[in-house]
Every structure is written in structure tokens, then in C-alpha cells.
Design a protein around this motif. Structure first.
Motif, short mmCIF file in Angstrom:
data_model
loop_
_atom_site.label_atom_id
_atom_site.label_comp_id
_atom_site.label_asym_id
_atom_site.label_seq_id
_atom_site.Cartn_x
_atom_site.Cartn_y
_atom_site.Cartn_z
N GLN A 163 -2.61 -5.15 -0.73
CA GLN A 163 -4.05 -5.36 -0.79
C GLN A 163 -4.76 -4.59 0.33
OE1 GLN A 163 -3.89 -9.67 -0.58
NE2 GLN A 163 -4.22 -9.88 -2.78
N TRP A 164 -4.15 -4.59 1.49
CA TRP A 164 -4.74 -3.87 2.63
C TRP A 164 -4.85 -2.38 2.31
CZ3 TRP A 164 -3.05 0.00 5.96
CH2 TRP A 164 -3.77 0.16 7.15
N VAL A 167 -7.72 -1.75 0.15
CA VAL A 167 -8.97 -1.75 0.92
C VAL A 167 -9.17 -0.38 1.60
CG1 VAL A 167 -10.18 -2.77 2.88
CG2 VAL A 167 -8.97 -4.25 1.25
N GLN A 168 -8.10 0.19 2.15
CA GLN A 168 -8.22 1.51 2.79
C GLN A 168 -8.66 2.56 1.76
OE1 GLN A 168 -7.84 1.09 6.09
NE2 GLN A 168 -7.27 -0.94 5.33
N PHE A 170 -10.21 2.00 -1.10
CA PHE A 170 -11.59 1.69 -1.51
C PHE A 170 -12.58 2.22 -0.47
CE2 PHE A 170 -15.08 -1.52 -1.12
CZ PHE A 170 -15.72 -1.29 -2.33
N ASN A 171 -12.22 2.08 0.80
CA ASN A 171 -13.14 2.48 1.86
C ASN A 171 -12.95 3.92 2.32
OD1 ASN A 171 -14.79 0.18 2.10
ND2 ASN A 171 -13.12 -0.91 3.12
N PRO A 528 -8.47 -7.47 -3.49
CA PRO A 528 -9.15 -7.98 -2.30
C PRO A 528 -10.63 -7.61 -2.34
CG PRO A 528 -8.00 -5.95 -1.76
CD PRO A 528 -7.71 -6.22 -3.21
N ILE A 529 -11.27 -7.95 -3.44
CA ILE A 529 -12.66 -7.53 -3.69
C ILE A 529 -13.48 -8.74 -4.12
CG2 ILE A 529 -14.10 -6.27 -5.38
CD1 ILE A 529 -12.93 -4.33 -3.45
N HIS A 538 -17.55 -5.77 -2.46
CA HIS A 538 -17.21 -5.70 -1.04
C HIS A 538 -15.72 -5.93 -0.89
CE1 HIS A 538 -21.46 -6.15 0.34
NE2 HIS A 538 -21.56 -6.77 -0.82
N SER A 539 -15.12 -5.22 0.06
CA SER A 539 -13.70 -5.48 0.30
C SER A 539 -13.57 -6.61 1.31
CB SER A 539 -13.01 -4.22 0.82
OG SER A 539 -13.68 -3.73 1.96
N GLU A 542 -9.44 -7.70 6.84
CA GLU A 542 -8.00 -7.90 6.97
C GLU A 542 -7.64 -9.36 7.26
OE1 GLU A 542 -6.04 -5.01 9.49
OE2 GLU A 542 -4.34 -6.37 9.74
#
Ligand code: ANZ
Length: 957
Positions: A163-164, A167-168, A170-171, A528-529, A538-539, A542
Motif C-alpha cells: 500500500q505504501w 501511495v508513492q 499515486f503521489n 490506501p485511498i 486522497h492517499s 504512512e
């Protein structure tokens, strides 16, 4: 040595190596290895750091494609690759390497979920039971895994990092100038400062939060978009193309399937297309796999060309812009958005009947054809052999090179998802266009000079002339001519002309599509959204990871009225209000707010996209992986410019998706500075399959393979003759053989040897239970060369081996070393067998140095018996970390070889010569030999052909 009846033999030879002895030895050493941590690989730091002497050694990272823990357990076909990597890893340990070898489980997946739907049992329960069963099956094989590093992708402390990584991704966005991913915050900063223009021309400040989110969505490497999917209300789920029948119904249940647009997560893997291609060049992978990846990515160089129509333009993608003068019509994909726009109300005067499909108006024709095309899959639409269908739109566009008005068709052989969804058709030089032109009576114009004798009048041709190596003809307009140029030069000239006129440009197109990343399932990683009240994604920070799966009552998706196309999927997660609707403080300064969670889950591929990194630092709760540890095991080095695992073994069925996705994630993590290796797997090796005989009765049903009797080459089941064929091994074909069964009958060392001896590792081979005993006998003879079967005493003597034995030993050492390094385990076993047989044949007690070397040679292949004999030979430490024997070159070359001397092609003499003899020297010796002199009988010599050291051929004058 003759084989005696095992029952009586056990009395006469109570210390013989038998299945019972093997079982006892194997269990004892497996316990020892576990307790001792024999296979622990040492990290340079962190909780797995240990012996610094080990870290000072060169590293070797050996990895398998990890298994899905199926409830059915393993049959003997499954561990082929695991045994191979184990042998290799053991050999590497014995040749001075710090070896990392372990195995985890790829444990999210459909089978457990389907079982949960049917029984209500939580997929975690069945999955964990399957994992435990597989672990004990694998343990029985004596695999030298560092168990501290094993995990399953369903473990929350593993999927926290999956999931982390999401997020990376996604961002971040792909910066085309820097050719790498960067944090999305850098893009926002550029928009804010005005350094980069905001698409649409407005200023960043003037945009609402939702508008900003939309803009960023066009850049993010993970983004949500409305993707066309196969929606089946009757099953309540979206289906893959393969699950939809030719008449647009679900394969399972036969419900109607609708094309629907659904909000789905995607990964922008297309941003990496060039790098995914280029970096293949430095990888040590089978060429066939590289080729499949290249084809999947499908890079095509060509041009985009605008064809004017009603003051606007239809843009086509072509790889043959050199044939523009031969374009006699155009084709749009039926779904192309411009179709309605240019379709006139009525058929133009004199429209050909075959063009209208019998419809009264263009609009009617288009609607009917679209409906027909929507029910076909892309694969069906592209099928080469199929009749070309289509319909005229009533519109004409202008060919920009010669001003000709050419008709615009829609046809399903043009796909919306490729290029621009529109083509210029050049029937003379494209097979599909040719077939279409013949069917619709369209002109065919030759613009590439045929190299055969068909001539340039294309109206008489039977097929298209397709060539890249020919001259362009019939291609001159007012201010451009391609006549006489070769294809490459013509492409360059016309591309330059198009660009100058601003009606086209050279471009590169890829077949690769972005990766559809959402599944409407329960048993996968939750995203993780969360979405805020404006629907902006939004994510999670952590600190909120892992986001664990909620417990649910019902694992199946909701189903609807099968004919109601206006429904949309309701995933198992979405029914869980407490979990879905939450108030959170995301730490972004906005304070606690209500959010709604994403209720799709990630696809099964996610967990296998980065597991090679988790093995390195499996308990790290602070970081994905410690950089120093990652660099030690994976970092770039001489010969491995992109770093990666030293050996990755698995089936060729993973040629594309898994390997491409894992490469993509590595590159993103590399770009963002989290790892030092842009490639996950430096060397890839595909093992073959273990096949098995399938026996079918007269009705074609498989019958149990264990109940077959063979008589005179025919096969019988309960007296009835059955047919034998070669197929897969498995429960459904009633031919599965379990590793436990073989271990029980012979022991794990025998099973390991048999699997490795069956043939070259990359070749598929049929399993034959009756042949396993051959390797058992090898181990019995090995045992007997060290241990007295009557007394159990070690029989080796402290003496110098004789010269022949030394030669046999060092030749074996030399060969086995090379074979193990090259993954040629079958020939390595043949060499060990040869040496062992030599010792058996001499009949004398074996000299200690020879016995010890022999045990070390076989240790990677048959580790349990090797440990036991090593201990019996008086050693107190494990054989696993001993040095592999090194051959003494003096004994490796044969002392002499036999050279054949021919006169006039007939053998006249055989000479014993040194294998290192030179051609000149050999010629002299041959000509001096008395038999040769006699054969020549004084005749002169015309020619002497020398192939030292084995052949001399003399041609008399
Ligand atoms: C004119 C032409 C003339 C073409 C000729 C080929 C031969 P690859 O190499 O696979 O990239 N094409 C373009 N877009 C298409 C689509 N959406 N659906 C179906 N076909 C499409 O193929 C590129 C070629 O495939 C393009 O070049 C186009 O046909 C066709 F003698 O343009 B060509």
C-alpha cells in the motif's frame, strides 16, 4: 554389484541405506538445520545482521517465483525449480558466497475467495492452512531456505508496504524531460510558480480543489479514470475479455454482458515504455522472453497525419507514411468519437450499394454496425483470416498529399485503443486493407514497386505486395515527390514535408496500455485511498498503514437483474458501512473530516511486484528496505549495470505480465530514490515442466495412473485396455504423484536427484516413477563406498589414492563444478555417478580424501546423506559451509588420448599421444609410425590433414 532382495538384505545388511534410514537421517538433519540456522543469510546491518565475515564475501541472491498456496498442495512437478535453485544456492555457499535464498507465498487470489463465497469460511483461514501444508511439504525436501525471511503477501506487515508503494506511485508523475518519476508536489510547485503552464491555460490559483485534482489526475502515475469494462449485472462483477462469449454473454452463467464505463484505478506504465524496452538489453534473460516483452510493449515508429474534412481533420497513425499516395480510403474504429460528427444526413448521390449495407441512411448504417462490433472482442476483430466487414459513413476526407477526396468507412478491424483509432488505408500494400478494398470494390493503387513479376497495375493483383525493401513509384504531388526513393528515405522525406506543412509529424506509438489496477473483489489489498466530500481522492498517510481488510459477512459481490444495464458493481467491501465511511485526520492541515474509502481491491499482481525487496529486510517496520541492505544484495555492479537478483527461476508463463509489472515498480522506486537497482531480476531462467502420462478409458475419461498394468507395450485398467498420452500432472487427470509418496518410498535425496537428473533444466520431461529407483541405487552405492553395511563402521582408509582414481576424482570435480555453475544438474549427476561407479568397481576400500571429496561433490544435490556421511567421516561441522573441492589441473587432462591415423581414408594405426600435442609434432609421429610407413609403401605424400590430438589423415601422391 548385484541388487539383493530388500527384505533379506536388511537382515544381512542392517546398516544399508534404505528408505527408513533416509527418513531418519533426513528428519534429523532438517531439525538440525532449523535449530542451527544453517541457511541464515547475513545482512550488512539491521536485525538480520550477523557474522561480518559472511558479509565480506561476495553475495549471491537466488530466488524462485513464489507459489500460490493452493489447497491441493504440491505434486512432484511443482518443486522442480525449487530444487534447482536450492542446488545452485548450496553450490554458491560452498564456493565462498553469502547466499540469500528463501521462499514466501503469493497468497491473495481467486480460488480462496471463491471457496469463501461458497462456504462462508474466511479466505485467510483456508489460505493459511494451505500455506502450512505447503511449508511442511517443502520442508520434507530439505530446501535450504532462510526461513526468517519468508512471508506471505496477505500478511498485513507485508501489504502495509504494498500500500505504501501505491501511495508513492499515486503521489508522483513522470517528468518527460528528466525521463524519470518525480514527486507530484514538484509539479504542483511548478504550476503554482507559473514555471509550467497549467493545461487549459488558467492559473493554478484560479482552479478549484476539484479542478486541480482533475489536472493532477492527468499526470499521476496511479490515477482513476473511466475505463470501458465488461459489466455483467447477473453475476454482479466485471469480466475479463476471455470470460465473455462471442455472443456477448458470460461464460459462467450465460448472463448478458454490457460494455460499461466504470471508474477504475490505472497505473501509467506507458510512461516507462522506452525504458522498459531499453533496459532489457542489459539483462541476462532468455531471448524468447525478451522478445515477448518487446512485442508486448510494441514500439512502432511512424507518423501522425491529418486528413482534412469539413474544416477539421481526422488524424491517422501510420507506420508507412511513405505510401501516402496509395491511400484510397480511410477507416475509423466504429467507436471513434468523430464518426457522428462527419456523418451526413443522407447518402451522397450515387453511393455504391455495397457501401451502405442496405441501410436507408448513414446514421442507421453506423448504428447497426456499431452494435455488431460492440459484441466482439479485440482479438476476434483483429483475426487475420476473417472476412472484412464495415460500412461507409457517407463522408469524404482529403488526402493531403494529392488533394484527392477519399471515402471514410468504419470497420471493426481498426481498434479504438491503438494509435489514433483511425487509419489511412493503402490496399495495395497492406493485407487487411487489400481484403477490405476487394470486398467493397475500392480502388487499389500501387505505390511500392513489386519485386516479383506482377507489374504495377494493382487492379490485377491477387494479394497485397508488402515490402520494406523496395522503391516508391506513382508518388508525386505538386510540391513533393517520393518516386525512386527507398522506403526509409521516402519515410524521412514525407515526414519532413508533413511537419513543414504542419499536417503531421513523426511519432512513436506503443502497443502497451496502462495497467488496469482495480478489482471488484474481497481478497486483495485494500487501496490506501479515501474520497472527501468533493469526491477528491486522497492517499492515507504512512501512519494509517496497513489499512487492513475488514471482516465481512458475505464475500460475494451483489448481483442484479441480469438485463438491467444501468446497474453498477457493488463490491464486498462497499457493504461495510463502518469501514467505508470514516472520519479521519489525514495530517494535511485540514483537520478531521468525513471520508469514504475506496472499495475496490488491488489485482493479484500487486503483491508479486516487489517481494524480492522484502526478502532483503523482512522485518523492517520503518522503511520499505534499508538502503545499505538493498545496495548490498541488489545494487548495480560489474556485469549487472541495473543490479537485481542474481538468479530468478520460474515458469515461462510469466514472460510478460508479472515480470513487466515488477520491472515497472522497480523503476518508479528507483526514480524516487528508494532503491539503487532499476531492474529487479538480473538473470532469469525458465525451468521446463514435469509432464506425466495420462491414461484414458474408451470414453476418454482419465483413469488413475497408479492402477495401470503394462503388458507388451499396451496399458490396461481393470482388464480393459486404455490409451496413454503425455499431459500435465494434476488431480483432475488422475496422475498426480506427491512428493511425500516418493520421499516415503526412497527419501528426499533420491527425489531431488531424480528431478535434477531427468534432463536439462529448461526442457520439459515426463515423470516416470519406475525410474526413480535408479537414483536410489546411486545413493546406496555411495553409502556403501563409505560405510560397512553389516557393521555400520566407516570403511575408508587413510591412504593415498592411486593415479587412476585421482584422475577420475579430479575430472569429476572439474566437470561438476562447471555443470553446477551452469545449471546443468543432469550432467553433474552423471559425473558424480561415474566417479562413484569407479570406486565401486575397484572393490578396494576408498581412500579418505576421495571419499570426502565425493561427499562434498554430491552435497548440493543430496544434502542429507552428505551431512550424514560427512559426520561419519569424523567432521563435527555441517557440510553446508565447507569449501567445494577444487580440481588439480595435473589430473584433469587425460594422460594420453588415442589418435587415429588414416591413409587414403582407411585406419592404419592408432597412436597414444598427449592431449596437448601440437599439429606439427603429431604429424611427425604419425609419419614415423611403422604401420603407416608400411601402408604408404614408399609412395610420396600429397597432403596430410592433422586434427590434433585425435586424427591424422594422409593422402598419398
Ligand atoms: C498505412 C499503411 C500502409 C499501414 C501499409 C500499413 C501498411 P503496427 O506496426 O502494429 O504499429 N493501424 C494503425 N492504427 C490502427 C488501429 N487503431 N487499428 C488497426 N490498425 C491500425 O501497425 C501500424 C499500422 O497498422 C499502421 O500503418 C496502420 O496501417 C495500422 F502499406 O497505415 B498502416
Amino acid at each position: 554389484m548385484s541388487e539383493t532382495n530388500p527384505a533379506t538384505a536388511e537382515v544381512a545388511a542392517p546398516h544399508r541405506y534404505t528408505a527408513a534410514v533416509a527418513a531418519e537421517i533426513e528428519a534429523r538433519w532438517q531439525d538440525f538445520w532449523d535449530a542451527d540456522g544453517t541457511y541464515a543469510a547475513t545482512n550488512p546491518k539491521g536485525d538480520l545482521a550477523g557474522d561480518s565475515k559472511l558479509v565480506a564475501k561476495p553475495k549471491k541472491y537466488v530466488m524462485d517465483m513464489f507459489p500460490y498456496p493452493s489447497g491441493a498442495g504440491l505434486h512432484v512437478g511443482h518443486p522442480l525449480g525449487y530444487i534447482a535453485t536450492d542446488v545452485f544456492a548450496r553450490f554458491q555457499r560452498m564456493t565462498g558466497h553469502n547466499v540469500l535464498h528463501t521462499l514466501g507465498f503469493d497468497a491473495f487470489g481467486l480460488p480462496a475467495e471463491q471457496h469463501a463465497v461458497q462456504t462462508g469460511e474466511h479466505p485467510r483461514v483456508t489460505t493459511e492452512a494451505a500455506i502450512n501444508n505447503m511449508k511442511s511439504q517443502l520442508r520434507r525436501l530439505g530446501l535450504g531456505h532462510d526461513k526468517r525471511r519468508s512471508f506471505a503477501t496477505i500478511d498485513p506487515d507485508y501489504y502495509k508496504w504494498t500500500q505504501w508503494i501505491f501511495v508513492q506511485i499515486f503521489n508522483s508523475w513522470y517528468d518527460d524531460e528528466a525521463e524519470k518519476a518525480r514527486p507530484i508536489s514538484e509539479l504542483v510547485a511548478r504550476f503554482e510558480s507559473g514555471e509550467r503552464a497549467v493545461p487549459g491555460g488558467r492559473s493554478w490559483d484560479a482552479l478549484s480543489a476539484a479542478e486541480r485534482a482533475d489536472v493532477l489526475g492527468e499526470y499521476r502515475l496511479a490515477y482513476a479514470s473511466d475505463a470501458p469494462v465488461n459489466w455483467c449485472p447477473g453475476l454482479g462483477t466485471v469480466l475479463a475479455n476471455e470470460e465473455v462469449t462471442a455472443d456477448g454473454r458470460s461464460e459462467r452463467g450465460n448472463f448478458p454482458v454490457f460494455k460499461a464505463k466504470l471508474r477504475q484505478w490505472n497505473m501509467r506504465i506507458t510512461a516507462y515504455a522506452d525504458r522498459l524496452l531499453d533496459d532489457l538489453n542489459e539483462l541476462d534473460w532468455p531471448e524468447a522472453i525478451k522478445l515477448q516483452q518487446r512485442n508486448w510493449i510494441g514500439r512502432s515508429e511512424g507518423a501522425r497525419v491529418d486528413f482534412p474534412i469539413d474544416g477539421e481533420a481526422i488524424t491517422v497513425f501510420t507506420t508507412r507514411q511513405d505510401t501516402l499516395f496509395g491511400a484510397t480510403y480511410m477507416v475509423l474504429a466504429p467507436e471513434h468519437p468523430l464518426v457522428e460528427k462527419f456523418t451526413p444526413a443522407a447518402w451522397p448521390e450515387g453511393t455504391h450499394d455495397v457501401w451502405t449495407g442496405g441501410h436507408a441512411t448513414p446514421a442507421e448504417a453506423v448504428a447497426a454496425y456499431r452494435a455488431q462490433a460492440a459484441s466482439k472482442s479485440d482479438v476476434e476483430r483483429q483475426a487475420e483470416a476473417k472476412d472484412k466487414t464495415g460500412v461507409f459513413t457517407g463522408a469524404f476526407a482529403t488526402n493531403p498529399v494529392n488533394g484527392e477526396q477519399i471515402p471514410v468507412f468504419i470497420a471493426d478491424y481498426v481498434l479504438m485503443g491503438y494509435g489514433t483509432g483511425a487509419i489511412m488505408a493503402v490496399p495495395a500494400h497492406d493485407t487487411r486493407d487489400f481484403a477490405f478494398a476487394r470486398a467493397f470494390e475500392l480502388p487499389v493503387r500501387c505505390v511500392v514497386e513489386p519485386s516479383d513479376d506482377r507489374g504495377t497495375d494493382a487492379s490485377t493483383w491477387d494479394d497485397a505486395f508488402v515490402s520494406y525493401d523496395a522503391k516508391i513509384v506513382n508518388s508525386h504531388g505538386e510540391d513533393v515527390s517520393l518516386d525512386g526513393l527507398g522506403v526509409i528515405d521516402a519515410k524521412a522525406r514525407i515526414t519532413e514535408w508533413l511537419a513543414r506543412k504542419s499536417i503531421g509529424e513523426g511519432t512513436v506509438n506503443f502497443r502497451l496500455r496502462d495497467w488496469l489496477f482495480s478489482r471488484q473483489r474481497y481478497w486483495g489489498e485494500p487501496f490506501p485511498i479515501v474520497y472527501d466530500e468533493d469526491g477528491i481522492a486522497h492517499s492515507l498517510p504512512e501512519s494509517m498503514l496497513p489499512l487492513e481488510l475488514p471482516e465481512v459477512e458475505d464475500y460475494s459481490p451483489r448481483t442484479f437483474d441480469p438485463d438491467d444495464a444501468d446497474t453498477s458493481p457493488e463490491t464486498p467491501l462497499s457493504r461495510n458501512q463502518d469501514w467505508v465511511d470514516v472520519t479521519l485526520d489525514l495530517g494535511d492541515g485540514r483537520g478531521p473530516r468525513p471520508y469514504r474509502r475506496e472499495t475496490n481491491t488491488m489485482p493479484n499482481w500487486a503483491g508479486s511486484c516487489w517481494y524480492e525487496l522484502r526478502y532483503l529486510d523482512p522485518h523492517n517496520s520503518e522503511k520499505l528496505v534499508d538502503p545499505e541492505i538493498e545496495q548490498y544484495w541488489m545494487g548495480p555492479r560489474a556485469g549487472q549495470p541495473h543490479g537485481g537478483v542474481d538468479l530468478y527461476v520460474g515458469g515461462a508463463e510469466h514472460a510478460v505480465l508479472h515480470l513487466l509489472y515488477a520491472r515497472f515498480w522497480s523503476k518508479v522506486l528507483y526514480d524516487l530514490g528508494h532503491i539503487s537497482s532499476p531492474e529487479p531480476f538480473h538473470k532469469l531462467y525458465n525451468q521446463g515442466m514435469i509432464q506425466a502420462f495420462v491414461y484414458r478409458d474408451s470414453r476418454g475419461f482419465p483413469v488413475p495412473a497408479t492402477e495401470i498394468e503394462e503388458r507388451d507395450g499396451a496399458f490396461f485398467h481393470n482388464g480393459e485396455q486404455v490409451k496413454r498420452e503425455l499431459g500435465k500432472m494434476g488431480k483432475s487427470l488422475k496422475n498426480a504423484v506427491t512428493p511425500e509418496a516418493i520421499c516415503e518410498e526412497y527419501g528426499a535425496d533420491t527425489l531431488r536427484l531424480y528431478e535434477m537428473a531427468m534432463g536439462p533444466l529448461d526442457v520439459s520431461r515426463p515423470w516416470d516413477t519406475r525410474a526413480v529407483v535408479g537414483q536410489y541405487r546411486l545413493l546406496q552405492r555411495l553409502w556403501r563406498n563409505v560405510v560397512d553395511e553389516a557393521t555400520g563402521e566407516v570403511t575408508v582408509v587413510d591412504a593415498e589414492p592411486d593415479e587412476t582414481t585421482l584422475r577420475a576424482l579430479h575430472k569429476a570435480i572439474d566437470g561438476v563444478r562447471q555443470d553446477l555453475e551452469g545449471l546443468r544438474f543432469n550432467t553433474a549427476i552423471a559425473k558424480v555417478t561415474e566417479l562413484n561407479n569407479h570406486l565401486t568397481k575397484t572393490g578396494a576400500a576408498v581412500a579418505r580424501p576421495v571419499a570426502e571429496s565425493l561427499v562434498l561433490l554430491i552435497a548440493p544435490l543430496a544434502p542429507h546423506i552428505a551431512e550424514e556421511l560427512w559426520r561419519k567421516l569424523g567432521h563435527t561441522d555441517s557440510v553446508v559451509h565447507q569449501d567445494f573441492p577444487v580440481a588439480d589441473p595435473r589430473y584433469v587432462v587425460d594422460e594420453t588420448v588415442t589418435c587415429v591415423v588414416q591413409v587414403k581414408g582407411k585406419v592404419k594405426a592408432r597412436l597414444e599421444v598427449s592431449p596437448a600435442i601440437s599439429d606439427d609434432e603429431l604429424e611427425k609421429v604419425a609419419l614415423a609410425d611403422e604401420k603407416v610407413v608400411a601402408a604408404l609403401d614408399g609412395a610420396g605424400i600429397r597432403k596430410v590433414i592433422v586434427r590434433a590430438p585425435k586424427l591424422v589423415n594422409i593422402v598419398p601422391a
